[in-house]
Design a protein around this motif. Structure first.
Motif, mmCIF file in Angstrom:
data_model
loop_
_atom_site.group_PDB
_atom_site.id
_atom_site.type_symbol
_atom_site.label_atom_id
_atom_site.label_comp_id
_atom_site.label_asym_id
_atom_site.label_seq_id
_atom_site.Cartn_x
_atom_site.Cartn_y
_atom_site.Cartn_z
ATOM 1 N N ILE A 1 0.837 -1.202 0.000
ATOM 2 C CA ILE A 1 0.000 0.000 0.000
ATOM 3 C C ILE A 1 0.873 1.253 0.000
ATOM 4 O O ILE A 1 0.553 2.249 -0.666
ATOM 5 C CB ILE A 1 -0.955 -0.010 1.209
ATOM 6 C CG1 ILE A 1 -1.992 -1.123 1.043
ATOM 7 C CG2 ILE A 1 -1.664 1.336 1.348
ATOM 8 C CD1 ILE A 1 -2.839 -1.363 2.266
ATOM 9 N N GLY A 2 1.979 1.216 0.720
ATOM 10 C CA GLY A 2 2.908 2.345 0.688
ATOM 11 C C GLY A 2 3.396 2.631 -0.716
ATOM 12 O O GLY A 2 3.465 3.801 -1.135
ATOM 13 N N LEU A 3 3.710 1.577 -1.471
ATOM 14 C CA LEU A 3 4.131 1.756 -2.861
ATOM 15 C C LEU A 3 2.981 2.268 -3.723
ATOM 16 O O LEU A 3 3.178 3.126 -4.587
ATOM 17 C CB LEU A 3 4.654 0.436 -3.421
ATOM 18 C CG LEU A 3 6.035 -0.012 -2.945
ATOM 19 C CD1 LEU A 3 6.324 -1.428 -3.433
ATOM 20 C CD2 LEU A 3 7.115 0.943 -3.425
ATOM 21 N N MET A 4 1.795 1.751 -3.498
ATOM 22 C CA MET A 4 0.636 2.199 -4.280
ATOM 23 C C MET A 4 0.341 3.681 -4.019
ATOM 24 O O MET A 4 -0.026 4.417 -4.934
ATOM 25 C CB MET A 4 -0.582 1.338 -3.962
ATOM 26 C CG MET A 4 -0.431 -0.119 -4.406
ATOM 27 S SD MET A 4 -1.853 -1.165 -4.004
ATOM 28 C CE MET A 4 -2.961 -0.697 -5.340
ATOM 29 N N LYS B 1 0.488 6.819 -6.775
ATOM 30 C CA LYS B 1 -0.806 7.474 -6.996
ATOM 31 C C LYS B 1 -1.900 6.527 -7.455
ATOM 32 O O LYS B 1 -2.728 6.869 -8.314
ATOM 33 C CB LYS B 1 -0.662 8.620 -8.012
ATOM 34 C CG LYS B 1 0.471 9.593 -7.716
ATOM 35 C CD LYS B 1 0.330 10.278 -6.362
ATOM 36 C CE LYS B 1 1.448 11.286 -6.128
ATOM 37 N NZ LYS B 1 1.396 11.890 -4.787
ATOM 38 N N TYR B 2 -1.932 5.319 -6.902
ATOM 39 C CA TYR B 2 -3.050 4.433 -7.179
ATOM 40 C C TYR B 2 -4.292 4.961 -6.459
ATOM 41 O O TYR B 2 -4.198 5.602 -5.416
ATOM 42 C CB TYR B 2 -2.733 3.004 -6.716
ATOM 43 C CG TYR B 2 -1.897 2.229 -7.711
ATOM 44 C CD1 TYR B 2 -2.451 1.205 -8.472
ATOM 45 C CD2 TYR B 2 -0.549 2.520 -7.904
ATOM 46 C CE1 TYR B 2 -1.692 0.485 -9.384
ATOM 47 C CE2 TYR B 2 0.217 1.814 -8.814
ATOM 48 C CZ TYR B 2 -0.356 0.801 -9.546
ATOM 49 O OH TYR B 2 0.385 0.094 -10.455
ATOM 50 N N SER B 3 -5.452 4.650 -7.003
ATOM 51 C CA SER B 3 -6.701 5.151 -6.436
ATOM 52 C C SER B 3 -7.037 4.426 -5.137
ATOM 53 O O SER B 3 -6.527 3.333 -4.854
ATOM 54 C CB SER B 3 -7.843 4.956 -7.434
ATOM 55 O OG SER B 3 -8.122 3.572 -7.595
ATOM 56 N N LEU C 1 -8.055 -0.525 -1.826
ATOM 57 C CA LEU C 1 -9.042 -1.293 -1.061
ATOM 58 C C LEU C 1 -9.288 -2.666 -1.689
ATOM 59 O O LEU C 1 -9.537 -3.645 -0.970
ATOM 60 C CB LEU C 1 -10.344 -0.512 -0.960
ATOM 61 C CG LEU C 1 -10.307 0.731 -0.078
ATOM 62 C CD1 LEU C 1 -11.652 1.440 -0.109
ATOM 63 C CD2 LEU C 1 -9.916 0.392 1.362
ATOM 64 N N TYR C 2 -9.197 -2.760 -2.994
ATOM 65 C CA TYR C 2 -9.348 -4.060 -3.657
ATOM 66 C C TYR C 2 -8.284 -5.037 -3.149
ATOM 67 O O TYR C 2 -8.572 -6.211 -2.862
ATOM 68 C CB TYR C 2 -9.247 -3.904 -5.170
ATOM 69 C CG TYR C 2 -9.282 -5.219 -5.919
ATOM 70 C CD1 TYR C 2 -10.493 -5.859 -6.173
ATOM 71 C CD2 TYR C 2 -8.112 -5.820 -6.352
ATOM 72 C CE1 TYR C 2 -10.532 -7.073 -6.843
ATOM 73 C CE2 TYR C 2 -8.132 -7.034 -7.021
ATOM 74 C CZ TYR C 2 -9.344 -7.657 -7.265
ATOM 75 O OH TYR C 2 -9.366 -8.862 -7.917
ATOM 76 N N VAL C 3 -7.053 -4.552 -3.042
ATOM 77 C CA VAL C 3 -5.963 -5.392 -2.541
ATOM 78 C C VAL C 3 -6.241 -5.808 -1.107
ATOM 79 O O VAL C 3 -6.087 -6.976 -0.728
ATOM 80 C CB VAL C 3 -4.623 -4.651 -2.648
ATOM 81 C CG1 VAL C 3 -3.533 -5.398 -1.882
ATOM 82 C CG2 VAL C 3 -4.221 -4.479 -4.109
ATOM 83 N N PHE D 1 -8.172 1.139 7.051
ATOM 84 C CA PHE D 1 -7.914 2.512 7.445
ATOM 85 C C PHE D 1 -6.571 3.009 6.921
ATOM 86 O O PHE D 1 -6.428 4.163 6.525
ATOM 87 C CB PHE D 1 -7.969 2.653 8.969
ATOM 88 C CG PHE D 1 -9.362 2.769 9.514
ATOM 89 C CD1 PHE D 1 -10.134 3.911 9.281
ATOM 90 C CD2 PHE D 1 -9.934 1.743 10.253
ATOM 91 C CE1 PHE D 1 -11.409 4.038 9.757
ATOM 92 C CE2 PHE D 1 -11.231 1.853 10.751
ATOM 93 C CZ PHE D 1 -11.977 2.999 10.500
ATOM 94 N N TYR D 2 -5.578 2.115 6.895
ATOM 95 C CA TYR D 2 -4.261 2.488 6.369
ATOM 96 C C TYR D 2 -4.374 2.832 4.879
ATOM 97 O O TYR D 2 -3.751 3.798 4.405
ATOM 98 C CB TYR D 2 -3.267 1.351 6.582
ATOM 99 C CG TYR D 2 -1.858 1.677 6.138
ATOM 100 C CD1 TYR D 2 -1.099 2.645 6.806
ATOM 101 C CD2 TYR D 2 -1.287 1.011 5.062
ATOM 102 C CE1 TYR D 2 0.184 2.935 6.379
ATOM 103 C CE2 TYR D 2 -0.001 1.316 4.643
ATOM 104 C CZ TYR D 2 0.728 2.286 5.311
ATOM 105 O OH TYR D 2 1.997 2.580 4.905
ATOM 106 N N ALA D 3 -5.172 2.059 4.156
ATOM 107 C CA ALA D 3 -5.352 2.335 2.723
ATOM 108 C C ALA D 3 -6.094 3.637 2.474
ATOM 109 O O ALA D 3 -5.901 4.276 1.442
ATOM 110 C CB ALA D 3 -6.092 1.176 2.074
ATOM 111 N N LEU D 4 -6.951 4.023 3.417
ATOM 112 C CA LEU D 4 -7.751 5.238 3.244
ATOM 113 C C LEU D 4 -7.008 6.518 3.609
ATOM 114 O O LEU D 4 -7.465 7.609 3.276
ATOM 115 C CB LEU D 4 -9.019 5.134 4.096
ATOM 116 C CG LEU D 4 -10.058 4.113 3.647
ATOM 117 C CD1 LEU D 4 -11.155 3.970 4.693
ATOM 118 C CD2 LEU D 4 -10.643 4.477 2.294
ATOM 119 N N LYS D 5 -5.886 6.409 4.273
ATOM 120 C CA LYS D 5 -5.136 7.603 4.718
ATOM 121 C C LYS D 5 -4.624 8.403 3.519
ATOM 122 O O LYS D 5 -4.169 7.832 2.527
ATOM 123 C CB LYS D 5 -3.949 7.191 5.599
ATOM 124 C CG LYS D 5 -4.363 6.722 6.991
ATOM 125 C CD LYS D 5 -3.132 6.383 7.794
ATOM 126 C CE LYS D 5 -3.469 5.913 9.199
ATOM 127 N NZ LYS D 5 -2.252 5.545 9.967
#
Length: 285
Positions: free
Chosen positions: A247-250, A254-256, A261-263, A281-285
């Motif tokens: 997720i940090g790389l995404m 600039k992934y959406s 969230l799919y991942v 929550f981490y993905a939504l930050k």
């Protein structure tokens, strides 16, 4: 006995490697090198072409920015392949391939990583060092995936399970994809008896990330691969840590939010609800 297949972008590196292979391999060999300085062909296409042209039964796919350090390494590889259950061999790998998209490395448990490499650095100012992770003190270890810097297999295996040049048209993801394919029928090994010097630590950019996402989606029904016999608690720790890294790389590229969230939600059957909520929550930050 061994056909060495190389995708070349630097004629000087290639010439040094030709001499080095001749001085160290210790068995009859051929080198099949493809000049690809303009990156017109993806590495999967090149490796499939090399496999079809190869005269010998054992194939070694090698980056050109390496030098072999072990004398008679060809004999070591031939001996390992005398076991008909062995399908691929590398010098670095991981005994657990996560459900979450990743390269050959997974995070959270260092003991699942297995490697024996002399590493030099191109992108940072750091001296060459010997990297060794051999928790069991073995000469070889069965793993789920291996790194593509140097990997050996058999010609008949590549012809049966070719590199996926339709899915992967660039220069990343091919090693994980091929490892998973081979692991369905054969053992994939890391050998600690072969040492090479790798001149570059790699560059994990946007192209690399896009490739591993494709590979993960392709193999999702068969993942994870747990050659380390990890417990449910251990696999959750590895999946969560590896997912946070992904997720940090995404975020960096600039992934959406929906892609992130799919991942995360693809892990719903692999991790606990509290961990799933935290990753959300981490993905939504």
């Amino acid at each position: 006995m061994i056909s060495v297949i190389i995708s070349s972008v630097n004629p000087v590196h290639l010439e040094h490697l030709r001499r080095n292979i001749g001085e160290t391999i210790g068995v009859p060999f051929e080198i099949i090198a493809f000049e690809n300085g303009n990156a017109a062909r993806g590495i999967c296409e090149i490796y499939n072409s090399g496999a079809r042209q190869a005269r010998y039964d054992i194939l070694c796919f090698m980056h050109e920015d390496v030098l072999m350090k072990t004398p008679d390494w060809g004999g070591i590889i031939a001996k390992l392949f005398s076991n008909k259950d062995v399908g691929a061999i590398g010098v670095a790998g991981c005994s657990y391939k996560t459900l979450v998209p990743s390269g050959w490395v997974a995070y959270g448990m260092p003991q699942i990583l297995h490697y024996h490499v002399e590493q030099s650095y191109k992108f940072i100012d750091k001296p060459t060092e010997l990297l060794l992770s051999n928790p069991d003190g073995a000469t070889s270890k069965e793993v789920a995936v291996i790194d593509g810097v140097w990997m050996c297999t058999k010609k008949d295996i590549v012809l049966q399970h070719p590199f996926d040049e339709d899915l992967l048209r660039g220069f990343h993801g091919y090693d994980v994809d091929f490892s998973i394919a081979v692991a369905q029928r054969y053992k994939v090994l890391v050998t600690y008896e072969v040492l090479l010097n790798h001149f570059s630590e790699g560059n994990f950019g946007a192209d690399w990330l896009a490739a591993i996402l494709k590979v993960a989606e392709k193999w999702r029904p068969l993942l994870p691969l747990n050659k380390a016999a990890l417990t449910r608690r251990q696999t959750e720790m590895v999946e969560v840590r590896t997912c946070k890294n992904l997720i940090g790389l995404m975020k960096r590229f600039k992934y959406s939010v929906s892609q992130k969230l799919y991942v995360v939600w693809s892990l719903k059957n692999a991790i606990s609800l509290p961990s799933l909520i935290k990753l959300t929550f981490y993905a939504l930050k």
